[in-house]
Design a protein around this motif. Structure first.
Motif, PDB file in Angstrom:
ATOM      1  N   GLY A 179       6.190 -10.409  -5.615  1.00  0.00           N
ATOM      2  CA  GLY A 179       4.990  -9.720  -6.066  1.00  0.00           C
ATOM      3  C   GLY A 179       3.779  -9.980  -5.199  1.00  0.00           C
ATOM      4  N   PHE A 180       2.783  -9.131  -5.421  1.00  0.00           N
ATOM      5  CA  PHE A 180       1.526  -9.192  -4.664  1.00  0.00           C
ATOM      6  C   PHE A 180       0.421  -8.716  -5.592  1.00  0.00           C
ATOM      7  N   ALA A 181      -0.824  -9.015  -5.206  1.00  0.00           N
ATOM      8  CA  ALA A 181      -1.973  -8.565  -5.996  1.00  0.00           C
ATOM      9  C   ALA A 181      -2.354  -7.164  -5.549  1.00  0.00           C
ATOM     10  N   ALA A 182      -2.378  -6.217  -6.475  1.00  0.00           N
ATOM     11  CA  ALA A 182      -2.695  -4.824  -6.113  1.00  0.00           C
ATOM     12  C   ALA A 182      -4.076  -4.743  -5.488  1.00  0.00           C
ATOM     13  N   GLY A 183      -4.179  -4.033  -4.381  1.00  0.00           N
ATOM     14  CA  GLY A 183      -5.468  -3.825  -3.720  1.00  0.00           C
ATOM     15  C   GLY A 183      -6.216  -2.657  -4.355  1.00  0.00           C
ATOM     16  N   THR A 184      -7.463  -2.497  -3.928  1.00  0.00           N
ATOM     17  CA  THR A 184      -8.322  -1.432  -4.464  1.00  0.00           C
ATOM     18  C   THR A 184      -7.670  -0.061  -4.336  1.00  0.00           C
ATOM     19  N   HIS A 185      -7.113   0.189  -3.171  1.00  0.00           N
ATOM     20  CA  HIS A 185      -6.658   1.547  -2.902  1.00  0.00           C
ATOM     21  C   HIS A 185      -5.389   1.887  -3.686  1.00  0.00           C
ATOM     22  N   PHE A 186      -4.525   0.896  -3.845  1.00  0.00           N
ATOM     23  CA  PHE A 186      -3.331   1.103  -4.676  1.00  0.00           C
ATOM     24  C   PHE A 186      -3.774   1.365  -6.115  1.00  0.00           C
ATOM     25  N   ALA A 187      -4.719   0.531  -6.628  1.00  0.00           N
ATOM     26  CA  ALA A 187      -5.193   0.694  -8.010  1.00  0.00           C
ATOM     27  C   ALA A 187      -5.855   2.068  -8.187  1.00  0.00           C
ATOM     28  N   ASP A 189       0.844  -1.205   0.000  1.00  0.00           N
ATOM     29  CA  ASP A 189       0.000   0.000   0.000  1.00  0.00           C
ATOM     30  C   ASP A 189       0.875   1.250   0.000  1.00  0.00           C
ATOM     31  N   PRO A 190       1.676   1.447  -1.049  1.00  0.00           N
ATOM     32  CA  PRO A 190       2.616   2.572  -1.025  1.00  0.00           C
ATOM     33  C   PRO A 190       1.915   3.916  -1.034  1.00  0.00           C
ATOM     34  N   GLU A 191       0.614   3.911  -1.369  1.00  0.00           N
ATOM     35  CA  GLU A 191      -0.119   5.186  -1.371  1.00  0.00           C
ATOM     36  C   GLU A 191      -0.366   5.677   0.049  1.00  0.00           C
ATOM     37  N   SER A 192      -0.240   4.781   1.047  1.00  0.00           N
ATOM     38  CA  SER A 192      -0.577   5.149   2.420  1.00  0.00           C
ATOM     39  C   SER A 192       0.626   5.311   3.342  1.00  0.00           C
ATOM     40  N   SER A 193       1.585   4.427   3.218  1.00  0.00           N
ATOM     41  CA  SER A 193       2.703   4.452   4.177  1.00  0.00           C
ATOM     42  C   SER A 193       3.905   3.748   3.565  1.00  0.00           C
ATOM     43  N   GLY A 194       5.019   3.824   4.268  1.00  0.00           N
ATOM     44  CA  GLY A 194       6.211   3.124   3.799  1.00  0.00           C
ATOM     45  C   GLY A 194       7.473   3.713   4.377  1.00  0.00           C
ATOM     46  N   LEU A 195       8.616   3.221   3.888  1.00  0.00           N
ATOM     47  CA  LEU A 195       9.913   3.656   4.427  1.00  0.00           C
ATOM     48  C   LEU A 195      10.115   5.161   4.275  1.00  0.00           C
ATOM     49  N   GLY A 196       9.453   5.755   3.297  1.00  0.00           N
ATOM     50  CA  GLY A 196       9.628   7.195   3.072  1.00  0.00           C
ATOM     51  C   GLY A 196       8.750   8.056   3.955  1.00  0.00           C
ATOM     52  N   GLY A 197       8.054   7.472   4.939  1.00  0.00           N
ATOM     53  CA  GLY A 197       7.155   8.231   5.806  1.00  0.00           C
ATOM     54  C   GLY A 197       7.566   8.145   7.264  1.00  0.00           C
TER      55      GLY A 197
END
Ligand code: DON
Length: 584
Positions: A173-181, A80-88
């Motif tokens: 890899g992973f299946a993209a979720g709704t929010h990422f898409a 979910d890179p749109e929400s959080s990650g190493l850059g936050g």
């Protein structure tokens, strides 16, 4: 694709039927609550099933709640890179079963050394585009150092082990979720187009590889691999924070930020330190509250709860009644008025935490609440505090992990708005935050979330911007009973408070406590916001008391919670979003 579901909850002897409108979700991730025996390996609730499963895998390997939380946070940053990650960055409340104490880790981002108070003013007006997108928006990331610190202090298995599920997801890899898409294409069916669209991506923008691989937007359930991020995670796992803040990763981030006009330097990265803080404590109807102090949102949540604690129990008013919602909204208005006037980074401004968090003060504010009508805007909070300028607040994730030994972690993390600054740190593959937008860029001007703030939250070099993030743990007689927190800007605070009220005052089980319709008020704008499912008579009851009621177009916040009883751990992910809990 919209689905509806009935949630049955037993409250104070009556059965409530609550219809919840669900955002489109991946079938496999439908958020059924989950419970395990209290003394099992543990359980996790995160906003993405892959992240809950990452925690469950680590718990199964013998990890504790901290190992599980770190694994889940790292996995969230991948899927979910749109929400959080190493850059936050974020905040964690850790309940340590051995000494029955909570501790708070602040790994909020800091303003770069070259940042200055008026850096976003153009012709004396705040330029929102500059603080939200591109290099100037990027504050020094805190997440890598924060997660490493959590592991070093309280983890059992170590950072390298906790990072394995995230590395595997990024590599294989992973299946993209709704929010990422939806972040890749917010005009795709089922997504809500942004009301404040970001600038179009340049033809050579590295974000294209993440969002538009092969030239088309990532579709829900498409396979996504993030090989560059996998390498960065491996470097962090093996070298610790230095693997992120120094060397090739740090250099790639700094070069990318500076190329887009940002102020970040290698010295800023090298100098980043997470801070252990004393928890902000409070009490609510015989329970103890453990939250994250300023610059996090724990004080505001605790102030609101203590105001309500100084009034008769809400149970008698009825769950979801206008009488109960009115009182809750009035408590929110007092707490948010005080937030607006006085909160900021305590290393830079005196924050009257003790006074605003005191029971006597809560009693005084409670006495000012009328059952029948609202007050004038200026009648809320401590009027001796001088209001001035605003903070800011979309792109956040909360998670809860509890293990069988009684340890609990509530952790909220964010890159701020969706996809943060909409920048990737070059070959690091890391999506960078736009947390500079959480500062008050200009006195008196409300931010993207309409929040009013004070000079207390003005920009300064090395300062941490005020946050609404409110990870919380509730205990009774020294034993945790609830882990809770949310995503959603200022609605984080009000959703977290209402989940606690639903559990304690209304006796709802954790699934219903999370799923029930919510209200929101943040003092300014001077309105009461209700979710779409709120019955007409409740809205009318609020209007009769003077509230200007606004029905929210979208859901209010996304909560993750774990209810802890002497026999069970029950995890619930908010049906508004589409995450799901997991257990080993
Ligand atoms: O720290 C804060 O308060 C904001 N950066 C949080 C933003 C947020 O929750 C957006 N939501 N989903």
């Amino acid at each position: 694709m919209k689905r509806f579901r009935l949630v049955t909850a037993v409250a104070a002897g009556s059965t409530l039927l609550v219809t919840i409108a669900l955002a489109p979700t991946v079938d496999a991730a439908f958020p059924a609550p989950l419970w395990v025996p209290r003394h099992s390996r543990g359980i996790a609730a995160a906003a993405n099933l892959d992240a809950s499963r990452a925690a469950a895998e680590i718990l199964k390997k013998g990890g504790n709640a901290v190992d599980g939380a770190v694994a889940a946070a790292l996995a969230l940053g991948v899927v979910d890179p749109e929400s959080s990650g190493l850059g936050g960055g974020g905040f964690a409340v850790v309940w340590n079963a051995k000494d029955k104490q909570a501790r708070v880790l602040d790994f909020r981002e800091t303003a770069p050394a070259k940042a200055s108070r008026d850096m976003f003013l153009v012709d004396n007006k705040a330029d929102g585009a500059k603080s939200r997108w591109g290099g100037l928006a990027v504050a020094v990331p805190g997440e890598p150092a924060g997660l490493a610190e959590l592991e070093a202090k309280y983890g059992k298995l170590g950072l390298a082990a906790a990072a394995q599920p995230a590395i595997r997801l990024a590599k294989l890899g992973f299946a993209a979720g709704t929010h990422f898409a939806c972040a890749a294409d917010d005009h795709a069916p089922g997504c809500s187009p942004s009301t404040n669209p970001p600038p179009a991506l340049a033809p050579d923008d590295p974000l294209r590889a993440l969002l538009l691989p092969g030239g088309t937007a990532v579709a829900e359930r498409a396979l996504v691999r993030r090989p560059e991020l996998a390498r960065t995670l491996e470097t962090l796992a093996h070298r610790g924070p230095a693997g992120f803040y120094q060397g090739a990763v740090g250099q790639a981030i700094v070069s990318a930020v500076q190329a887009r006009g940002g102020l970040l330097t290698l010295d800023d990265l090298r100098g980043y330190k997470p801070i252990w803080r004393e928890p902000r404590t409070g009490s609510y109807r015989g329970h103890q509250l453990w939250g994250a102090p300023a610059p996090a949102g724990g004080l505001t949540a605790i102030e609101a709860l203590q105001i309500l604690d100084a009034r008769p129990p809400l149970g008698a008013l009825g769950h979801g009644s206008s009488a109960a919602d009115h009182v809750i909204i009035e408590a929110f208005k007092h707490a948010f008025a005080d937030r607006a006037r006085s909160l900021g980074d305590p290393a830079f401004v005196p924050v009257p935490e003790a006074r605003l968090g005191a029971a006597e003060y809560a009693r005084e504010l409670a006495s000012r609440i009328s059952d029948d009508k609202i007050g004038k805007p200026e009648s809320y909070g401590d009027k001796s505090l001088v209001p001035a300028d605003p903070p800011h607040d979309h792109g956040t994730s909360h998670l809860c992990v509890a293990d069988g030994d009684g340890n609990v972690v509530a952790l909220t993390t964010t890159v701020n708005l969706i996809l943060g600054a909409r920048m990737v740190g070059g070959s690091s593959g890391v999506v960078l935050n736009d947390q500079m937008d959480d500062f008050s860029a200009q006195p008196g001007v409300p931010n993207a979330f309409g929040l009013i703030g004070a000079f207390a939250n003005a920009i300064a070099a090395g300062k941490r911007p005020l946050s609404s993030m409110t990870p919380m743990i509730v205990t009774k007689d020294g034993e945790p009973i609830l882990c809770v927190g949310a995503a959603g800007g200022p609605t984080i605070i009000t959703a977290t408070v209402q989940t606690i009220i639903n559990t304690i005052d209304f006796g709802l089980d954790v699934e219903a406590a999370v799923a029930s319709p919510r209200v929101h008020a943040q003092w300014m704008p001077y309105v009461a916001i209700v979710e779409r499912e709120t019955p007409r008579d409740v809205i009318q009851g609020l209007e009769r008391r003077g509230h200007k009621v606004v029905v929210a177009k979208d859901h209010l916040a996304t909560v993750q919670a774990i209810g802890i009883s002497p026999v069970r751990l029950t995890a619930a992910s908010d049906p508004r979003y589409g995450g799901a809990p997991a257990a080993p």
